[in-house]
Design an enzyme around this catalytic site. Sequence first.
Site, PDB file in Angstrom:
ATOM      1  N   CYS A   1       0.904  -1.187  -0.190  1.00  0.00           N
ATOM      2  CA  CYS A   1      -0.114  -0.046  -0.088  1.00  0.00           C
ATOM      3  C   CYS A   1       0.976   1.199   0.138  1.00  0.00           C
ATOM      4  CB  CYS A   1      -1.009   0.043   1.144  1.00  0.00           C
ATOM      5  SG  CYS A   1      -1.839   1.382   1.331  1.00  0.00           S
TER       6      CYS A   1
ATOM      7  N   CYS B   1      -0.443   4.106   1.892  1.00  0.00           N
ATOM      8  CA  CYS B   1      -0.511   3.840   3.584  1.00  0.00           C
ATOM      9  C   CYS B   1       1.091   4.217   4.075  1.00  0.00           C
ATOM     10  CB  CYS B   1      -0.751   2.503   3.892  1.00  0.00           C
ATOM     11  SG  CYS B   1      -2.401   2.001   3.345  1.00  0.00           S
ATOM     12  N   ASP B   2       1.833   3.770   3.359  1.00  0.00           N
ATOM     13  CA  ASP B   2       3.644   3.653   3.705  1.00  0.00           C
ATOM     14  C   ASP B   2       4.270   4.578   2.995  1.00  0.00           C
ATOM     15  OD1 ASP B   2       2.555   1.758   5.663  1.00  0.00           O
ATOM     16  OD2 ASP B   2       2.947   0.066   4.117  1.00  0.00           O
TER      17      ASP B   2
END
Length: 316
Positions: A136, A139-140
């Site tokens: 992701c 997300c990261d």
Amino acid sequence: MATEKVRCLIIGSGPAGYTAAIYAARANLSPVLYQGIEPGGQLTTTTEVENFPGYPEGITGSVMMEDLRKQAERFGTDIRFGIVTKVDFAIRPFKVVIDDTHEIEADAVIVATGATARYLGLESESRYRGMGVSACATCDGFFYRKKDVAVVGGGDTACEEASYLASICKKVYLIVRKNYLRASKAMQQRVLNTPNIEVIFEHNTKEVLGDENGVTGALLIGNDGVEREIAIDGFFLAIGHTPNTKLFKEYLQLDEQGYIVTEGGTSKTNVPGIFAAGDVRDPHYRQAIVAAGSGAIAALDCERYLMDVVAAGNVK
């Protein structure tokens, strides 16, 4: 086989399942939640989560899921270990079998079983998961600002993630096993016209390289058998997700990719009394905050169903 009767059964324990449990418990639905094969869901495999509201300093995925679990339990959710092995949504009350040993009869069911990111299957990939390997970018990606990263995939998702990472990272390698991109023409042009994205066609990842601190590179092999090593700090998979819907396909309407189809902006499935929340019905966003919101929607829909239909004796 022992049989138990419940009003509201929740299958799954990620942000969607736990949020549904919080709302359902506060509505006095006495929810029973089974955590499934991965208690806490995909977030338990990540490190820092910085984009979930309410955590200004960030929080690890596992701690956040533990907080959600405790909050659900505080309001009376019965949270249990166990895996659903069989369902029958053609009869009422609905029948759900846990671990092939225990049968639940439920007036309503919220399915929040999530989707599983597809990985390459490399041992080194598993070793560095959460230490530079991620599925992701949204997300990261922030953790790799001004660093070099790689994205694996050639479709729209891969191109979108490569473009996003290019806006914050120093360099992005897009590793594509074919000699062309499968993405839409617009996405292809965006990637090919971005100076800090290098598309490496006709290559597969042989190994993810790293040390005790995490990912340091990747060893690629071309279709011609020639190996190439790239130095990177982050390795992102964008080769798709598989929704965890195999158990439900006989009863629930699924889309071409296997995601549960819901009605309009609701959590309602084609079977009245069965509701879907989280990544199991979301092929697009796959964010914890979106999953949590859909969990709240599912619990509210479930509450109204139990009040208007079951309590009134109008179950078909």
